[in-house]
Design a protein around this motif. Structure first.
Motif, PDB file in Angstrom:
ATOM      1  N   LEU A   1      53.861 -20.467  12.978  1.00 59.99           N
ATOM      2  CA  LEU A   1      54.010 -21.232  14.105  1.00 59.99           C
ATOM      3  C   LEU A   1      55.690 -22.015  13.711  1.00 59.99           C
ATOM      4  O   LEU A   1      56.315 -22.201  14.809  1.00 59.99           O
ATOM      5  N   GLY A   2      55.857 -22.417  12.569  1.00 53.62           N
ATOM      6  CA  GLY A   2      57.087 -22.944  12.157  1.00 53.62           C
ATOM      7  C   GLY A   2      56.934 -24.640  12.135  1.00 53.62           C
ATOM      8  O   GLY A   2      57.943 -25.240  12.117  1.00 53.62           O
ATOM      9  N   VAL A   3      55.770 -25.213  12.523  1.00 55.92           N
ATOM     10  CA  VAL A   3      55.540 -26.652  12.316  1.00 55.92           C
ATOM     11  C   VAL A   3      54.183 -26.707  11.925  1.00 55.92           C
ATOM     12  O   VAL A   3      53.347 -25.836  12.066  1.00 55.92           O
ATOM     13  N   PRO A   4      54.173 -27.849  11.026  1.00 56.68           N
ATOM     14  CA  PRO A   4      52.726 -28.435  10.791  1.00 56.68           C
ATOM     15  C   PRO A   4      51.700 -28.462  11.738  1.00 56.68           C
ATOM     16  O   PRO A   4      51.879 -28.933  12.681  1.00 56.68           O
ATOM     17  N   PRO A   5      50.530 -27.757  11.396  1.00 55.45           N
ATOM     18  CA  PRO A   5      49.506 -27.663  12.597  1.00 55.45           C
ATOM     19  C   PRO A   5      49.129 -29.081  13.273  1.00 55.45           C
ATOM     20  O   PRO A   5      49.033 -29.231  14.101  1.00 55.45           O
ATOM     21  N   ARG A   6      49.251 -30.125  12.234  1.00 55.45           N
ATOM     22  CA  ARG A   6      49.073 -31.486  12.747  1.00 55.45           C
ATOM     23  C   ARG A   6      49.731 -32.057  13.760  1.00 55.45           C
ATOM     24  O   ARG A   6      49.367 -32.844  14.448  1.00 55.45           O
ATOM     25  N   GLU A   7      50.992 -31.431  13.834  1.00 57.95           N
ATOM     26  CA  GLU A   7      51.994 -32.132  14.899  1.00 57.95           C
ATOM     27  C   GLU A   7      51.715 -31.432  16.217  1.00 57.95           C
ATOM     28  O   GLU A   7      52.012 -31.972  17.072  1.00 57.95           O
ATOM     29  N   LEU A   8      50.987 -30.510  16.249  1.00 56.82           N
ATOM     30  CA  LEU A   8      50.457 -30.016  17.590  1.00 56.82           C
ATOM     31  C   LEU A   8      49.341 -30.858  17.921  1.00 56.82           C
ATOM     32  O   LEU A   8      49.136 -30.930  19.408  1.00 56.82           O
ATOM     33  N   ASP A   9      48.577 -31.594  17.368  1.00 59.86           N
ATOM     34  CA  ASP A   9      47.488 -32.610  17.610  1.00 59.86           C
ATOM     35  C   ASP A   9      46.706 -32.013  18.736  1.00 59.86           C
ATOM     36  O   ASP A   9      46.619 -32.673  19.779  1.00 59.86           O
TER      37      ASP A   9
ATOM     38  N   ARG B   1      58.476 -10.537  10.204  1.00 59.91           N
ATOM     39  CA  ARG B   1      59.605 -10.912   9.693  1.00 59.91           C
ATOM     40  C   ARG B   1      59.539 -12.320   9.497  1.00 59.91           C
ATOM     41  O   ARG B   1      60.048 -12.982   8.595  1.00 59.91           O
ATOM     42  N   ARG B   2      58.837 -13.035  10.460  1.00 59.91           N
ATOM     43  CA  ARG B   2      58.593 -14.620  10.367  1.00 59.91           C
ATOM     44  C   ARG B   2      57.742 -14.880   9.052  1.00 59.91           C
ATOM     45  O   ARG B   2      57.607 -15.725   8.138  1.00 59.91           O
ATOM     46  N   ALA B   3      56.790 -13.987   8.740  1.00 65.00           N
ATOM     47  CA  ALA B   3      56.003 -14.100   7.599  1.00 65.00           C
ATOM     48  C   ALA B   3      56.471 -13.901   6.272  1.00 65.00           C
ATOM     49  O   ALA B   3      56.286 -14.703   5.212  1.00 65.00           O
ATOM     50  N   ALA B   4      57.725 -13.134   6.038  1.00 66.06           N
ATOM     51  CA  ALA B   4      58.500 -12.860   4.865  1.00 66.06           C
ATOM     52  C   ALA B   4      59.108 -14.162   4.400  1.00 66.06           C
ATOM     53  O   ALA B   4      59.269 -14.097   3.283  1.00 66.06           O
ATOM     54  N   ARG B   5      59.294 -15.171   5.398  1.00 71.77           N
ATOM     55  CA  ARG B   5      59.985 -16.271   4.973  1.00 71.77           C
ATOM     56  C   ARG B   5      59.148 -17.470   5.315  1.00 71.77           C
ATOM     57  O   ARG B   5      59.709 -18.605   5.245  1.00 71.77           O
ATOM     58  N   ALA B   6      57.706 -17.268   5.459  1.00 75.46           N
ATOM     59  CA  ALA B   6      56.902 -18.250   5.795  1.00 75.46           C
ATOM     60  C   ALA B   6      56.598 -19.182   4.543  1.00 75.46           C
ATOM     61  O   ALA B   6      56.562 -18.691   3.401  1.00 75.46           O
ATOM     62  N   PRO B   7      56.287 -20.471   4.751  1.00 75.40           N
ATOM     63  CA  PRO B   7      55.623 -21.301   3.595  1.00 75.40           C
ATOM     64  C   PRO B   7      54.023 -20.864   3.508  1.00 75.40           C
ATOM     65  O   PRO B   7      53.266 -20.397   4.317  1.00 75.40           O
ATOM     66  N   ALA B   8      53.866 -20.850   2.177  1.00 72.24           N
ATOM     67  CA  ALA B   8      52.355 -20.475   1.672  1.00 72.24           C
ATOM     68  C   ALA B   8      51.215 -21.678   1.835  1.00 72.24           C
ATOM     69  O   ALA B   8      51.751 -22.905   1.350  1.00 72.24           O
ATOM     70  N   MET B   9      50.168 -21.451   2.411  1.00 74.64           N
ATOM     71  CA  MET B   9      49.204 -22.568   2.270  1.00 74.64           C
ATOM     72  C   MET B   9      48.562 -22.978   1.044  1.00 74.64           C
ATOM     73  O   MET B   9      48.730 -21.917   0.027  1.00 74.64           O
ATOM     74  N   ALA B  10      48.613 -24.124   0.652  1.00 72.17           N
ATOM     75  CA  ALA B  10      47.899 -24.417  -0.650  1.00 72.17           C
ATOM     76  C   ALA B  10      46.755 -23.641  -0.936  1.00 72.17           C
ATOM     77  O   ALA B  10      45.683 -23.762  -0.168  1.00 72.17           O
ATOM     78  N   PRO B  11      46.546 -22.948  -2.304  1.00 71.89           N
ATOM     79  CA  PRO B  11      45.175 -22.048  -2.353  1.00 71.89           C
ATOM     80  C   PRO B  11      43.720 -22.997  -2.426  1.00 71.89           C
ATOM     81  O   PRO B  11      42.861 -22.437  -1.827  1.00 71.89           O
ATOM     82  N   GLU B  12      43.955 -24.326  -2.842  1.00 71.58           N
ATOM     83  CA  GLU B  12      42.836 -25.245  -2.687  1.00 71.58           C
ATOM     84  C   GLU B  12      42.334 -25.193  -1.054  1.00 71.58           C
ATOM     85  O   GLU B  12      41.506 -25.260  -1.044  1.00 71.58           O
ATOM     86  N   VAL B  13      43.473 -25.366  -0.185  1.00 72.25           N
ATOM     87  CA  VAL B  13      43.192 -25.739   1.224  1.00 72.25           C
ATOM     88  C   VAL B  13      42.528 -24.328   1.628  1.00 72.25           C
ATOM     89  O   VAL B  13      41.613 -24.369   2.358  1.00 72.25           O
TER      90      VAL B  13
ATOM     91  N   ARG C   1      42.617 -36.668  -1.665  1.00 71.16           N
ATOM     92  CA  ARG C   1      43.657 -35.564  -1.676  1.00 71.16           C
ATOM     93  C   ARG C   1      43.230 -34.427  -0.950  1.00 71.16           C
ATOM     94  O   ARG C   1      44.075 -33.987  -0.217  1.00 71.16           O
ATOM     95  N   LEU C   2      42.018 -33.873  -0.922  1.00 72.53           N
ATOM     96  CA  LEU C   2      41.631 -32.811  -0.160  1.00 72.53           C
ATOM     97  C   LEU C   2      41.813 -33.106   1.274  1.00 72.53           C
ATOM     98  O   LEU C   2      42.317 -32.255   2.193  1.00 72.53           O
ATOM     99  N   TRP C   3      41.216 -34.136   1.431  1.00 71.28           N
ATOM    100  CA  TRP C   3      41.163 -34.499   3.258  1.00 71.28           C
ATOM    101  C   TRP C   3      42.615 -34.696   3.702  1.00 71.28           C
ATOM    102  O   TRP C   3      42.788 -34.158   4.752  1.00 71.28           O
ATOM    103  N   SER C   4      43.450 -35.389   2.953  1.00 72.58           N
ATOM    104  CA  SER C   4      45.052 -35.291   3.247  1.00 72.58           C
ATOM    105  C   SER C   4      45.660 -33.945   3.394  1.00 72.58           C
ATOM    106  O   SER C   4      46.362 -33.790   4.456  1.00 72.58           O
ATOM    107  N   ARG C   5      45.569 -33.387   2.428  1.00 72.83           N
ATOM    108  CA  ARG C   5      46.120 -31.876   2.407  1.00 72.83           C
ATOM    109  C   ARG C   5      45.713 -30.867   3.445  1.00 72.83           C
ATOM    110  O   ARG C   5      46.388 -30.023   3.912  1.00 72.83           O
ATOM    111  N   PHE C   6      44.395 -31.083   3.612  1.00 70.89           N
ATOM    112  CA  PHE C   6      43.617 -29.936   4.342  1.00 70.89           C
ATOM    113  C   PHE C   6      44.035 -30.462   5.951  1.00 70.89           C
ATOM    114  O   PHE C   6      44.239 -29.484   6.617  1.00 70.89           O
TER     115      PHE C   6
END
Length: 274
Positions: free
Chosen positions: A112-120, A160-172, A201-206
């Motif tokens: 999507l290109g934005v942090p999911p929490r910004e979609l609210d 093509r977007r996925a090729a340069r996309a950020p990776a979700m933290a493995p723990e999340v 930390r899990l609550w915040s990153r998740f």
């Protein structure tokens, strides 16, 4: 995210109540499902949609507009993304022709290109997120002659977007997978312990990467299974027992919060798309 190389296999097409439905033989990305829809019989669209553990992207291709009526009011964008919503919505429209893409939270975080929490928990115009790229993609898919071409364009764009996309933290990602595998029947303390992180930390990153707290995510996944069971004809007592609710009152509270109605009103209705 990549699972297999896109092929040239034909699109599977069918009709359902006057709607033409086109499904690709496969996609090149994990956590992505897509389909094309056309209102061939001018049947119109008026459907209540329940929250689901996916992010939904809809790209309008025809003249008809989809109107989404939800907790935040009514909107009719040409293309939009519906985040992991906290409540029910009603979708209406006439002359609809579109491509719908369902994204797992991991895929949504990357694409999507934005942090999911910004979609609210809201419906957002896709052009607000992708700008000219959304307009160009929509124009190319509208001009394409077949569903195969349209879905291939969508798949290529996402790849093509996925090729340069950020990776979700493995723990999340692991915490989300555990919630899904256990159908929402998990404790946040257990998720934190298995991740090696503190609960805080899990609550915040998740929350930052999924868009929901772990507790809310578990509630949504559990509700999704309960809603499907109720819509398939299971009794309220059976659904409460098999879906991990403490009792029928617990089920009632969650269904009222997420579906806006009682379990009895929900039972036997078809309100969530696969």
């Amino acid at each position: 995210m990549r699972s297999q190389e896109p092929g040239s296999a034909p699109v599977h097409r069918g009709t359902d109540h006057g709607w033409e439905v086109a499904l690709p033989a496969g996609t090149s990305l994990d956590g992505v499902r897509m389909a094309g829809f056309r209102d061939r019989a001018a049947a119109g669209l008026d459907m209540r949609v329940l929250p689901q553990p996916v992010v939904v992207v809809v790209i309008g291709l025809g003249e008809g507009l989809v109107t989404v009526e939800g907790p935040d009011g009514s909107r009719s964008p040409r293309s939009f993304v519906a985040s992991l919503s906290p409540g029910p919505a009603r979708v209406r429209g006439e002359g609809i022709e579109c491509v719908e893409v369902c994204l797992s939270p991991g895929a949504a975080y990357a694409l999507l290109g934005v942090p999911p929490r910004e979609l609210d928990g809201s419906v957002t115009g896709l052009e607000d997120l992708w700008g000219r790229h959304e307009r160009r993609l929509r124009e190319r898919m509208t001009d394409a002659g077949t569903w195969s071409e349209r879905l291939a364009l969508m798949d290529d764009f996402l790849a093509r977007r996925a090729a340069r996309a950020p990776a979700m933290a493995p723990e999340v990602a692991a915490a989300w997978d555990t919630i899904v595998a256990r159908r929402g029947r998990v404790r946040v303390d257990d998720l934190a312990a298995s991740s090696g992180w503190s609960r805080k930390r899990l609550w915040s990153r998740f929350s930052a990467q999924i868009g929901l707290t772990p507790k809310r995510a578990a509630m949504l996944v559990r509700f999704d299974h309960a809603a499907r069971a109720l819509c398939a004809g299971a009794s309220i007592s059976e659904t409460a027992l098999t879906c991990g609710y403490a009792d029928q009152s617990h089920l009632h509270r969650d269904v009222l919060a997420l579906a806006g109605c009682t379990p009895g009103a929900l039972a036997g209705t078809v309100t969530s798309a696969d």
